[in-house]
Design a protein around this motif. Structure first.
Motif, PDB file in Angstrom:
ATOM      1  N   VAL A   1      -7.944  -0.464  -1.753  1.00  0.00           N
ATOM      2  CA  VAL A   1      -9.323   0.017  -1.629  1.00  0.00           C
ATOM      3  C   VAL A   1      -9.287   1.497  -1.277  1.00  0.00           C
ATOM      4  O   VAL A   1      -8.593   1.905  -0.339  1.00  0.00           O
ATOM      5  CB  VAL A   1     -10.099  -0.750  -0.535  1.00  0.00           C
ATOM      6  N   TYR A   2     -10.045   2.294  -2.019  1.00  0.00           N
ATOM      7  CA  TYR A   2     -10.156   3.725  -1.746  1.00  0.00           C
ATOM      8  C   TYR A   2     -11.630   4.097  -1.619  1.00  0.00           C
ATOM      9  O   TYR A   2     -12.474   3.616  -2.378  1.00  0.00           O
ATOM     10  CB  TYR A   2      -9.550   4.569  -2.881  1.00  0.00           C
ATOM     11  N   GLY A   3     -11.924   4.961  -0.658  1.00  0.00           N
ATOM     12  CA  GLY A   3     -13.220   5.605  -0.616  1.00  0.00           C
ATOM     13  C   GLY A   3     -13.088   6.983  -1.222  1.00  0.00           C
ATOM     14  O   GLY A   3     -12.041   7.617  -1.141  1.00  0.00           O
ATOM     15  N   TYR A   4     -14.141   7.457  -1.865  1.00  0.00           N
ATOM     16  CA  TYR A   4     -14.055   8.786  -2.472  1.00  0.00           C
ATOM     17  C   TYR A   4     -15.316   9.586  -2.172  1.00  0.00           C
ATOM     18  O   TYR A   4     -16.413   9.057  -2.017  1.00  0.00           O
ATOM     19  CB  TYR A   4     -13.821   8.698  -3.983  1.00  0.00           C
TER      20      TYR A   4
ATOM     21  N   VAL B   1     -10.200  11.521  -1.150  1.00  0.00           N
ATOM     22  CA  VAL B   1      -9.949  10.153  -1.571  1.00  0.00           C
ATOM     23  C   VAL B   1      -9.174   9.500  -0.434  1.00  0.00           C
ATOM     24  O   VAL B   1      -8.038   9.864  -0.157  1.00  0.00           O
ATOM     25  CB  VAL B   1      -9.159  10.077  -2.882  1.00  0.00           C
ATOM     26  N   GLU B   2      -9.803   8.547   0.244  1.00  0.00           N
ATOM     27  CA  GLU B   2      -9.209   7.944   1.437  1.00  0.00           C
ATOM     28  C   GLU B   2      -8.681   6.553   1.120  1.00  0.00           C
ATOM     29  O   GLU B   2      -9.414   5.686   0.647  1.00  0.00           O
ATOM     30  CB  GLU B   2     -10.256   7.844   2.550  1.00  0.00           C
ATOM     31  N   ALA B   3      -7.401   6.338   1.374  1.00  0.00           N
ATOM     32  CA  ALA B   3      -6.823   5.004   1.251  1.00  0.00           C
ATOM     33  C   ALA B   3      -7.334   4.156   2.406  1.00  0.00           C
ATOM     34  O   ALA B   3      -7.127   4.491   3.575  1.00  0.00           O
ATOM     35  CB  ALA B   3      -5.299   5.085   1.277  1.00  0.00           C
ATOM     36  N   LYS B   4      -8.007   3.093   2.090  1.00  0.00           N
ATOM     37  CA  LYS B   4      -8.570   2.226   3.136  1.00  0.00           C
ATOM     38  C   LYS B   4      -7.749   0.944   3.235  1.00  0.00           C
ATOM     39  O   LYS B   4      -6.577   0.987   3.565  1.00  0.00           O
ATOM     40  CB  LYS B   4     -10.048   1.981   2.853  1.00  0.00           C
ATOM     41  N   GLY B   5      -8.341  -0.200   2.903  1.00  0.00           N
ATOM     42  CA  GLY B   5      -7.618  -1.446   3.080  1.00  0.00           C
ATOM     43  C   GLY B   5      -6.773  -1.816   1.878  1.00  0.00           C
ATOM     44  O   GLY B   5      -6.839  -1.210   0.816  1.00  0.00           O
TER      45      GLY B   5
END
Length: 678
Positions: free
Chosen positions: A661-664, A44-48
């Motif tokens: 915004v998170y990418g998963y 789970v990547e913290a993006k903007g």
């Protein structure tokens, strides 16, 4: 191998066997079998992000505005101050000090770091620049960590508190060039022309303040060159903030107004006058040219003075601000006045009256946001009596496109085929959002209960529910709304599927047929133990013939009298042949709400679960719970987390008043949450 070693190994192996048997028995008892192959790496990547809870400090440096929130920070482009543009954001608890080249200098309790501001991905932090220089803890809540030219100043924590001066010309190898003990609290101002840093501090007895000039023109020989002491005229005195402009130093004090000091000769500082205020506690000062701005702590107003004659200051105007006893929230740059508020930043042209010259307002707080939906790289956020539209096509740099008004305070929204239905207090509106910059309202009805709390699209109808009934509205070809039917049974959330809608109340789920839209009817119901609706309403989602209910309750802690704890869970039901069956009721010691199930993954505002096998629900990711600030403040507002998910592996949250915004990417399972006894 000696006897002692053998005994130790034996005890270790025996303990390991017992622990393994205990884990096996515990897992088996809970009907959850875990294989080693299940335990894979998930991401789970913290993006903007955009905004944050409360502006804690702002720094204006040329065309850059750096904003530090209680959690996180953000960079705005001020090339056109009337249209600030968000350029970069950091979700984590790092504070921005400034930028040199493309490097942002940021601090955290653990040290000093740089971040490449041009990166098109998540912020990448350098190694701690202080790791091999000095072992310190940094006071990150202190707004007086500063970056002046090539000198970076950090205030430390600990029994002996110090201000440390670093040479940062080579960021890969910063050098400590001077240190000075802090008596009470230091603040700093910079004379760029003469490379003089002015320091304001308070003596321990609170009977005087000291202003010191330090020459930093030669990094090998940093030294104080002059000092002035100002005694308390009555009671006590303290130095809150300091600023420099036009050979004059301004010190905002506790209990003694603003001190004006002549610094034309930095070797001989002289007190010129004192500017008194209604509240003598001046917590902010900022200056440029002949202008001085400061904020007091009683009226919560910013005062603007003409200082062309420093011995005779002239009050030109004042403007109200929100209450906040924090320095570092007023700045002047290039003839513009910047004021940090609890929920944003106001930018004024310095012209009079000030209130008529507000040229921009940066709304940084995502508070009072009861709902959020997303589709096609746009996120729609209900806030107060309006809706914000965020462009998330660049996941690392979300941008607010517009904000449009609704007829009343928004409650819930639903989106389908570029039609956004907004449920407000006593009204239902329909907007065409095909042009995201200028949404067009096509339908409005005020024939809606003030207590309505749920909304859903079902075919060409919009269903609205309150505690007493469900209203169904038909959408015409041009987007107009007309009531088509009513069900005399209400609830707290609903979803639609083909000709059936599912209604959730406190004690049951109801499947409702709308084949006859004028007379919708209940097909089947399944009851369960009554759910609390305060402080968090239960929510419902449906996928592949299964209905999911997330709920949150506050229950007494059985081990501590008078203490309450969070308690919630996920109920899973099947709906086959027009009949409900309870599959599983997973309960946890945490709140779950705003459930949305996509491709067998259940997204809530604080956790993400794998629900592909309802007999075991496994947690894939966890986020913070609702934010509860560690202090009382008028600016807190509503800080409940909400979330939504799109169809391209991204997840959006609002937490800490910040849009995130998170990418998963989930390749397997890494943690099991076993059901607990109710």
């Amino acid at each position: 191998m000696n006897k002692s070693t053998l005994q130790t190994m034996g005890r270790f192996m025996f303990g390991t066997v017992l622990l393994s048997l205990f884990i096996y028995a515990f897992v088996a008892e809970s009907s959850v079998m875990i294989s080693k192959n299940d335990l894979k790496v998930n991401s789970v990547e913290a993006k903007g992000s955009l905004g944050g809870f409360s502006v804690r400090g702002l720094i204006v440096d040329g065309s850059n505005l750096f904003v530090n929130y209680y959690i996180g920070s953000q960079v705005f482009d001020l090339s056109d101050p009337s249209r600030p543009k968000s350029e970069f954001a950091i979700q984590e608890n790092y504070k921005i000090l400034g930028m040199r080249g493309d490097n942002l200098f940021v601090i955290a309790r653990g040290g000093l770091f740089t971040v490449d501001s041009t990166s098109s991905s998540s912020p990448t932090f350098s190694p701690n620049l202080l790791e091999d220089v000095v072992d310190i803890q940094i006071d990150t809540l202190d707004q007086e960590n500063r970056l002046f030219g090539d000198v970076l100043i950090l205030n430390t924590l600990g029994e002996v508190r110090e201000s440390l001066f670093f040479d940062i010309r080579n960021p890969a190898s910063v050098e400590l060039i001077w240190r000075d003990e802090i008596t009470v609290e230091k603040s700093f101002a910079y004379n760029q022309d003469d490379n003089i840093i002015y320091i304001a501090d308070t003596n321990n007895d609170l009977q005087s303040i000291v202003v010191e000039a330090v020459d930093v023109s030669d990094f090998s020989n940093v030294q104080p060159i002059s000092l002035i002491q100002i005694d308390a005229s009555q009671d006590t005195i303290g130095a809150n903030a300091i600023s420099f402009a036009n050979n004059t130093v301004f010190v905002g004090t506790h209990n003694a107004g603003v001190k004006v000091i002549d610094a034309a000769d930095s070797n001989d500082l002289q007190l010129l006058t004192t500017i008194a205020t209604n509240d003598p506690n001046a917590v902010d000062v900022a200056s440029e040219g002949d202008w001085l701005a400061f904020r007091d702590n009683s009226d919560h107003e910013v005062y603007l003075y003409d200082m062309s004659h420093p011995r005779a200051p002239v009050l030109k105007d004042k403007i109200a601000t929100t209450r906040f006893n924090v320095s570092g929230r007023v700045a002047i740059e290039m003839g513009k006045l910047y004021i940090g508020q609890a929920n944003g930043i106001d930018i004024y042209d310095i012209a009079f009256p000030l209130q008529d010259n507000l040229i921009a307002k940066i709304d940084t707080a995502f508070d009072n946001t009861p709902d959020m939906v997303s589709a096609d790289n746009f996120v729609y956020i209900a806030q107060d009596s309006s809706v914000k539209i965020i462009d998330v096509s660049d996941k690392y740099r979300p941008m607010q496109v517009t904000q449009f008004s609704t007829v009343a305070e928004t409650r819930r929204m639903v989106l389908s085929n570029e039609q956004l239905a907004v449920l407000s207090n006593g009204a239902l509106e329909l907007f065409d959002v095909s042009d995201h910059t200028t949404p067009l309202r096509t339908g409005l009805t005020t024939n809606v209960s003030n207590g309505a709390t749920a909304i859903a699209f079902i075919n060409e109808y919009i269903a609205v529910s309150n505690s007493a009934d469900v209203q169904l509205f038909e959408i015409s070809d041009v987007g107009e709304l007309s009531q088509a039917g009513t069900l005399p049974h209400g609830g707290y959330d609903l979803v639609g599927s083909s000709d059936t809608m599912f209604l959730l109340d406190r004690t049951a789920i109801h499947a409702i047929s709308i084949v006859d839209i004028a007379q919708p009817s209940i097909i089947d119901s399944i009851t369960f133990e009554q759910l609390d609706v305060l402080p968090n309403q239960p929510s419902i989602s449906i996928e592949n013939g299964q209905v999911y209910v997330a709920y949150c309750e506050i229950i007494p802690n059985p081990k501590s009298f008078g203490v309450f704890q969070d308690y919630g869970g996920i109920k899973v039901f099947s709906f086959v042949d027009n009949a409900f069956t309870l599959i599983r009721d997973h309960t946890f010691n945490l709140c779950l709400k705003d459930i949305e199930v996509v491709n067998n993954i259940a997204f809530t505002s604080s956790n993400i679960f794998d629900v592909s096998n309802p007999s075991r629900i496994l947690r894939l990711a966890a986020f913070d719970q609702e934010f509860k600030p560690p202090f009382d403040d008028d600016d807190v507002g509503k800080l409940l987390s909400i979330a939504t998910v799109d169809d391209d592996d991204h997840y959006y949250r609002i937490s800490y008043n910040q849009f995130q915004v998170y990418g998963y990417q989930f390749e397997g399972l890494y943690e099991v949450w076993l059901p607990i006894a109710r």
